[in-house]
Structure formats: structure tokens, C-alpha cells
Design an enzyme around this catalytic site. Structure first.
Site, short mmCIF file in Angstrom:
data_model
loop_
_atom_site.label_atom_id
_atom_site.label_comp_id
_atom_site.label_asym_id
_atom_site.label_seq_id
_atom_site.Cartn_x
_atom_site.Cartn_y
_atom_site.Cartn_z
N SER A 74 -24.01 3.26 -15.99
CA SER A 74 -23.26 4.51 -16.09
C SER A 74 -21.79 4.34 -15.74
O SER A 74 -20.96 5.18 -16.10
CB SER A 74 -23.89 5.57 -15.19
OG SER A 74 -23.78 5.16 -13.84
N ASN A 134 -27.52 -5.69 -15.20
CA ASN A 134 -26.19 -5.54 -14.62
C ASN A 134 -26.22 -4.91 -13.23
O ASN A 134 -25.33 -5.14 -12.42
CB ASN A 134 -25.33 -4.69 -15.57
CG ASN A 134 -24.08 -4.19 -14.90
OD1 ASN A 134 -23.13 -4.95 -14.73
ND2 ASN A 134 -24.07 -2.92 -14.49
N SER A 155 -22.41 -13.96 -10.83
CA SER A 155 -21.06 -13.89 -10.24
C SER A 155 -20.57 -15.30 -9.96
O SER A 155 -21.37 -16.21 -9.70
CB SER A 155 -21.11 -13.10 -8.93
OG SER A 155 -19.90 -13.28 -8.20
N TYR A 197 -24.78 -11.27 -0.76
CA TYR A 197 -24.36 -11.11 -2.17
C TYR A 197 -24.36 -12.47 -2.89
O TYR A 197 -24.88 -12.61 -4.00
CB TYR A 197 -22.96 -10.48 -2.21
CG TYR A 197 -22.43 -10.25 -3.59
CD1 TYR A 197 -22.92 -9.22 -4.40
CD2 TYR A 197 -21.44 -11.08 -4.13
CE1 TYR A 197 -22.43 -9.02 -5.68
CE2 TYR A 197 -20.95 -10.89 -5.41
CZ TYR A 197 -21.45 -9.86 -6.18
OH TYR A 197 -20.98 -9.66 -7.46
#
Lengths: 247, 573
Positions: free
Chosen positions: A16, A92, A144, A157
Site C-alpha cells: 500500500s 515486500n 537488502s 533486520y
């Protein structure tokens, strides 16, 4: 020239806003029917849906988490009934927060690992059956640079993004024989998104070590994503593609 | 524990897929002989061994696929056709004098027959398959065989004179059957051997035979100890111990079960030895046993079954099926097999009329049981629990020799044939000459492929989610994150699936040299030869038509007579 994604049906998780929106809209621009899921902002989801449909394709917006197996299954089923089997998945959806390991709560760790890794697993499982049946498909995981190279980024992360690389390679091997490719698109630091909270010093350090001397954009990553899920990327599999301006 | 698969040399596949035999002229002397057609890469090639001029080969026109398609098309019978179609030629035997002679393979009224004409004995016919469609299509399952690490004999005169196995043989020894005694406690009217009541194999000779097997094969998944009645050997447990080596996965004692049922101490010792039992069980009525085994064995068989159940000895059931005698009890043995966990495989053997008893057993060579007939009875007598379509030719041996089905154990303890969810034309590696699924890398890949296929079609497949759960379990336990010995992996594989085999041994009526060429059930001999089973029974044992059958000049029995006594000939002697 025909559009890159004509005839394909794509699901973009966390689509979104941010990079997810850029990818979803770019796939729509390239001719794919595109669905996406979201959890927080209905207004942003409406904007994204409108941008997708402005390209003359069908758009689908689902308010469901990537951790909600039933919700994902319902989304895939709805798209299948409306336009056909989902043959493109872009994993994603991801979260991060800046917490040093010493102060990281178990909940912090779980939140990042769950959304980034478990969400990728669940969303993949939701579409995999259809792709195996079709004997074709594209799964593109958004990793990433922090999952590939040593960077000053939160440990959970980086762990999650490194896991995405492993997930990509193992799955590519496992399902390659069904004509399904699995790739890992690993952006460097972008102008917006999780990088917006980087301290100035660290940002300058990154720019010094980047050949292009600037940050990337969502659109630059989305263009590569559109190529990687297209038929033209048919021999790209199990790969980690860096879009980082050369660090 | 050492991983056996890492230390044993790997057998190589043959350089071609053996397809069938056909007669052709020697390019040098123009004499006609039977040659082999093989598929080598994309080309069909005919290999010929001329006794005068030696070996030659000729590349045949077209591609291998074209050749196979044309071959299969020859066996297609037009709708409504009522005559006889000549499908191919092969080499069989005269049922009268046992001479090798050409046979026309013809299709008539949906069945397959051999038509032969012996110069000495005249014409004869024999039924070889009750289902021509199955027979013809079975050829499509042909697959390259595997070579032993060492051949036992050289090619000198050709097949079957050089048995064996020579380096023109098309398959290694999948199942060695060692006859450890020629004593027996029964005189079976259907007996396919020729007991002399003269010898129990001695331990040194047996050890040498096992050594030879290991040298020739590297590893053996199974070794069967047969006879006579092997439990009548006074040192049978020592023989089991000798054969229980790391290179040998399982040792199977083929027995009529009489001693097991009445000698508890022996049964316990056999269980402790780790041996498996191959139990001869051809029916459940006194009448059946009397006709096939010579006397009422109902109580003995019940006692043996009770012992096997109580001690949970892993068991293979062997059922010799004879038309008009026990073919009405096929369904019952299938039900028994499915009802107990210690039954691992069920082996139906349509009767072969050869041997001391079998050579004289009353039969009609034009109206006998063949593999399709047994399969049809399995379907009919189990109410469709197992269907005709569940069985496939085994490509490991000659496709006409063995048919099989694997049954996956579902989580609720019931079994489902693999054919209900596996496309065997795609996953042919599942069809193996093995009672259970082996934990090989090839099998892991195949099971993963099957799992994904079922995963994609789970709503369209009967019991799809249950099959997926069972496949997941099977993959997890068969391929753990640690090395396993061959024995360990066999044990685990056995818990995942059962198998039903149908193996049609040959006799003087339906002998087919082409089938012998790829035989993988072999009798190791004391002289170091490893004989394809039906070649041995037909030409070497000396009982193809009953006791005292004259063997050809090159036929060599496993025993020798000296000074009025009989003894086994010894390796190297």
C-alpha cells in the site's frame, strides 16, 4: 514493444505504500493485474489501488497481515476467481526499528523476524500451489544490502534479510523444476523507507562509499522488480541482485 | 555409524537400454541369429553375436523413440479385429526336447501366445500373457540395466550358454538366491527345484559365495537363503550370521514355516539374528495345500503366522498362484498382508511348471495364470481395494517378468497404492526391484517431485491431504540430517510403504530368451557363477520337465556325483 508483465497476475505484500506501492504500480503499468495486502492505512491502500487501476488493469486490495495464513489464502482465492492464478509474488512486506542488540527485547526480535521472514514463508506458501500447478511462476523477495554486506544496521533486520537470501537460494533449487524462479532483490539505501531515520553521519558515510554518490529511489528498485518478474528474466534464478549504486 | 553407501564402489548403468531380441543376418557370413536391439542415446542399435564371425553391431534407421513407437504400434489390435497378429519373434524352448528354437509372438483374442515348431517334436503353442495390451505396453517401461562391479563369466558362445552372468547380461544381481541345502521337510507337487537330499552347504563354501557376491556387486539390498528347506540346515543361524554383513541390507530366509511354527527357540533365535522371513503361503485350505504342497498344512501355516506375528519378524509372503487350485484365495492373502505391520511385501508367483514337482504338475499351457490374470483376481477379490491400474511393469528386470505396486502407509494405518497419486511414466525411478523404498538421493528427489505434484492437485486426488501428510513423514524419516547405514535406512523405508510383486518365473512353455537376458534374480553357484534364475532352472538344474531331465552339454549342475555320493561342487575346484 509489449509490456513487460502483460498477462501476469501479481500479488505484492505490504503494497500500500513505499517500495511496495512503487512495485505494485509499476507492475500494473507493465500490464499485470495486481493485488496487494496492507494492515494500517486504508487511505494509502485506496490511493495505491486507484494508481494500479489507472493503468487499465484489475487491482485488488486486501486488509490482511502477511502473518495471517487464512487472510492470505482468501486473498489468493479471490484473485484466482476474478482474474486467474497468481503467477507473480513479490515478498515486500517488512519492518525494522533501530534497537541495539543489548537493549533488544524478545518482542522486538520476533516482530522483525516474523514480518520479514515468516511473512515471506506464509505468502509464498499461499501462492505456491497455484504456481506448481501452472508449472510457471516468479517469486521475488525484497532483501537488502544489509543482508548481504556488513553494514551498520539493526542486527535483527540484517539477520532477517540474510535469511531471505537463504530462503531464496534454497527455494530456487527446490522448485526450479516447476518453472518457478525465485530471486532476491536487495536494495541499498533509498531516499525514503526504512532509511529515513538514519543519522546524518551514517548517511554521509554511505554516500562516500557509493559509486553513484547518491541514494536510490523506490522507482529505480521497482523497475528492476518489474524486469525480474517478467518473462524476459527467465534464466535469472536463485540470484541476489543488488540495486545499490555500487557500494 | 559408518555410512555404507560412501565406502562401497558404485555400480554403473549399462551404456544402453536393452529393448528386445530380434533375428538378423550376420553382416559377414549372412547366417541368421538372434540379436539384441538396444537404445543407445538417440539411436536404436542391433547387437549380434555370430558364433562363427564374432560380435557386430548395426545402427538401425530412425531415432530410438521412432523405433519404440513403431514397435509398440505393431501390437495395436484394430477395433473389432478377430484374427491373429504377429507382434514379434523371440527364442523359446521346445516343450518336448527343450531345444532352443524361434518363437512367433502372436496376439489372438486379446491374449499373447508363443507359436513354435520344433523339427524333432513338431508344433506347439503356449499362452504367455492373458492381456495383450499390458504385454505390448510393458515394453515402453524398458530402462537401462546396471552392471555388476565384476562379471562372473566371459562371453564365448552367447546367451544362455555362457550363464552367468557374462558381460552381455543386461542386469546386475538385484536378488541373489542361495540354495543352502537340498534337504526338505516337504515334497511339494509344485516344487521348482530338484532336491537330492544329499548336502547342507558348509560354512566355508557359503562364506566364499557371499564374498564373491560382495566382490561382484559391492552392495546387495537383499540376499535370500533358499533350498530345499533352509531351516532344515543344521547351521542355518550361522549362515544368517555370515551373510549379515554391512554390504548386505537384509538376509531373507525363504521357508515353508513348519519349523517356525513348532520350534519357538529357533524362531526367537532367527528374530534375534535380524533375518527376515519369506513365508511360502499359497492358500488357506487343506485342499489347496494338498494339491500344491503335498499335504494339509493349515495348522502348520497358522502356527507359523502366529509366531511371526508374536515375534514381529519382518515377513515377505510368497504365494504361488495356480489356476483352478488357489486362484480363488488371492484376495484373502492380500487382506492378510494389509492387516499386519510385520508383512512388508507380498510376492505372487504365477506357477512355473518346472522342477522336480512342477515339471510334472498337471496344467494346460494354453490356459494358465499369468501376471495380468493374477492382477485381475486381486482387483476382483479385494472389491477394488487394489485395482488392475495400480500395477505396473518393473523396468529393472525385463518388463514382462515382474509387475508391482507400492502402497503408501497413511497416518491412519491404511494403505494407498502409489498409482493413485503418482504418474509412473514421469516418476519411473519409483519402480524398483525392491520390497521397500530405498533412501537414495534419487528417491529423495522423486519423492519431493511426487509431493509437489500431489500438493498442486490435492483437491483432485483421492485422500490428497492424507497422502501429503504421509509423504512429508516419509521424507522426514528417510532422509534425516545424519548418515545412516544401509540396514538402518532399509528398516525406516520398510515402515513407510508395502509392496506387492508379481513375478512370473519361466518354464519350457513360455521360456523367452529375451527375458532371461535381463533377469535380475540370480542363483549364486559354488563355482563362482551367478546364474539367472530361469536359465538355471531350464538348462542347468536338470529338472525342467521333472526329475531326470537331460541337460544340454553346456548345462552344469551345482552338485557333482563322486563314488556314488553327491556333493556340492566347490568354488575354484
Amino acid at each position: 514493444m509489449t509490456k513487460l508483465c502483460e498477462g501476469h497476475i501479481a500479488l505484492v505484500t505490504g503494497g500500500s505504500k513505499g517500495l511496495g506501492r512503487a512495485i505494485a504500480v509499476t507492475l500494473a503499468r507493465e500490464g499485470a493485474h495486481v493485488g496487494f495486502n496492507w494492515t494500517k492505512s486504508e487511505a494509502e491502500a485506496k490511493e495505491t489501488l486507484a494508481e494500479i487501476e489507472a493503468h487499465g488493469v484489475r487491482g485488488f486490495s486486501f486488509r490482511t497481515s502477511v502473518l495471517d495464513k487464512q487472510g492470505l489464502a482468501a486473498a489468493v482465492k479471490e484473485m484466482e476467481a476474478a482474474v486467474g492464478t497468481v503467477d507473480v509474488l513479490v515478498n515486500n512486506a517488512g519492518v525494522s526499528d533501530v534497537v541495539p542488540l543489548a537493549l533488544m527485547d524478545e518482542e522486538d526480535w520476533d516482530r522483525v523476524m516474523d514480518t520479514n521472514v515468516k511473512g515471506t514463508f506464509l505468502a509464498t506458501q499461499a501462492v505456491l500451489r497455484g504456481m506448481v500447478k501452472l508449472r510457471r511462476g516468479r517469486i521475488l523477495n525484497i532483501g537488502s544490502l544489509a543482508g548481504v554486506k556488513m553494514m551498520q544496521a539493526p542486527v535483527h533486520y540484517c539477520t532477517a534479510k540474510a535469511a531471505i537470501k537463504g530462503f531464496t537460494e534454497a527455494l530456487a533449487k527446490e522448485i526450479g523444476r516447476y518453472g518457478i524462479t525465485v530471486n532476491n532483490l536487495a536494495p541499498g539505501v533509498l531516499e525514503s523507507g526504512v532509511s529515513v531515520n538514519l543519522p546524518k553521519g551514517r548517511l554521509e558515510d554511505y554516500l562516500r562509499h557509493t559509486a553513484l554518490g547518491r541514494l536510490g529511489t523506490f522507482q529505480e528498485v521497482a523497475e528492476m522488480a518489474a524486469f525480474l518478474v517478467s518473462d524476459r528474466a527467465s534464466y535469472v534464478n536463485g540470484a541476489t541482485i543488488l540495486v545499490d549504486g555500487a557500494v | 555409524m559408518d555410512c555404507v553407501s560412501c565406502i562401497t564402489p558404485t555400480r554403473q548403468d549399462r551404456p544402453h537400454t536393452f529393448f528386445h531380441h530380434e533375428r538378423a543376418a550376420c553382416p559377414t557370413c549372412r547366417e541368421t541369429h538372434e540379436g539384441r536391439v538396444v537404445l543407445r542415446g538417440e539411436s536404436p542399435v542391433r547387437l549380434l553375436l555370430c558364433p562363427s564371425c564374432g560380435p557386430s553391431e548395426e545402427i538401425l534407421p530412425g531415432t530410438a523413440k521412432d523405433y519404440v513407437d513403431r514397435f509398440l504400434a505393431r501390437g495395436e489390435v484394430p477395433e473389432g479385429f478377430e484374427g491373429e497378429i504377429e507382434f514379434k519373434e523371440t527364442t523359446s524352448t521346445c516343450p518336448g526336447c527343450l531345444s532352443l528354437l524361434p518363437a512367433k509372438v502372436v496376439i489372438r483374442e486379446g491374449r499373447v501366445y508363443f507359436k513354435k515348431n520344433c523339427a524333432a517334436c513338431g508344433p506347439s503353442e503356449a499362452l504367455v500373457s492373458e492381456d495383450a495390451r499390458y504385454y505390448v505396453r510393458a515394453y515402453a517401461f524398458a530402462r537401462a540395466g546396471t552392471e555388476p562391479l565384476k562379471f562372473a563369466t566371459k562371453v564365448e558362445h552367447g546367451c544362455p550358454t555362457d550363464c552367468g552372468t557374462c558381460n552381455d547380461h543386461e542386469q546386475h544381481t538385484c536378488l541373489p538366491i542361495i540354495e543352502v541345502t537340498d534337504h526338505c521337510n516337504l515334497e511339494c507337487p509344485i516344487c521348482i527345484v530338484d532336491n537330492q537330499y544329499s548336502n547342507h552347504i558348509d560354512l566355508d563354501t557359503f562364506t566364499r559365495m557371499i564374498d564373491t557376491l560382495v566382490v561382484n556387486e559391492g552392495q546387495c539390498e537383499s540376499v535370500a537363503l533358499s533350498g530345499g528347506e533352509p531351516t532344515s540346515h543344521p547351521q542355518i543361524l550361522d549362515l544368517v550370521r555370515i551373510a549379515s554383513r554391512p554390504e548386505i541390507g537384509r538376509v531373507v530366509v525363504i521357508t515353508n514355516g513348519i519349523r517356525l511354527g513348532k520350534d519357538r527357540a529357533f524362531a526367537k533365535a532367527l528374530k534375534e539374528s535380524g533375518a527376515y522371513v519369506g513365508l511360502q503361503l499359497d492358500g488357506f485350505t487343506a485342499d489347496t495345500h494338498e494339491k500344491i504342497r503335498g499335504r494339509d498344512l493349515v495348522k502348520e501355516k497358522e502356527a507359523a503366522l502366529a509366531t511371526l506375528r508374536e515375534l514381529q519378524i519382518p515377513t515377505q509372503i510368497i504365494f504361488v498362484a495356480t489356476r483352478g487350485v488357489n486362484d480363488d484365495q488371492i484376495g484373502k492373502v492380500v487382506e492378510l498382508f494389509l492387516s499386519e505391520d510385520h508383512f512388508l511385501s507380498l510376492n505372487f508367483q504365477p506357477a512355473a511348471y518346472t522342477g522336480h514337482g512342477g515339471g510334472l504338475f498337471g496344467h494346460d499351457p494354453l490356459d494358465r495364470l499369468t501376471i495380468p490374470g493374477v492382477v485381475r483376481r486381486v482387483d476382483e477379490q479385494t472389491g477394488g481395494k487394489l485395482k488392475v491400474e495400480d500395477f505396473f511393469p518393473l523396468p529393472c528386470s525385463h518388463p514382462q517378468c515382474v509387475s508391482l505396486t507400492y502402497l503408501l502407509r497413511l497416518e491412519d494405518g491404511t494403505f494407498l497404492p502409489f498409482s493413485r497419486f503418482v504418474d509412473f511414466t514421469k516418476h519411473g525411478s519409483l519402480l524398483r526391484s525392491s520390497a521397500t523404498l530405498p533412501a537414495t538421493p534419487e528417491m529423495e528427489q522423486t519423492l519431493q517431485d511426487v509431493l509437489y505434484d500431489v500438493y498442486a492437485r490435492q483437491d483432485e486426488i483421492e485422500r490428497g491431504p492424507e497422502i501429503l501428510a504421509a509423504l512429508k513423514r516419509t521424507l522426514k524419516v528417510m532422509f534425516p540430517d545424519r548418515p545412516m547405514t544401509q540396514k538402518e535406512s532399509l528398516l525406516i523405508g520398510e515402515q513407510q510403504a508395502k509392496s506387492i510383486f508379481l513375478h512370473h518365473y519361466m518354464d519350457r512353455h513360455d521360456f523367452d530368451l529375451e527375458r532371461l537376458r535381463k533377469c535380475c534374480h540370480h542363483y549364486p553357484q559354488t563355482d563362482g557363477r551367478i546364474m539367472p534364475a530361469c536359465g538355471f532352472n531350464m538348462f542347468h538344474r536338470g529338472a525342467a520337465k521333472g526329475p531326470g531331465t537331460v541337460t544340454p552339454s553346456w548345462g552344469k549342475k551345482p552338485w557333482v556325483k563322486e563314488n556314488g555320493t553327491t556333493r556340492l561342487s566347490i568354488v575354484g575346484s
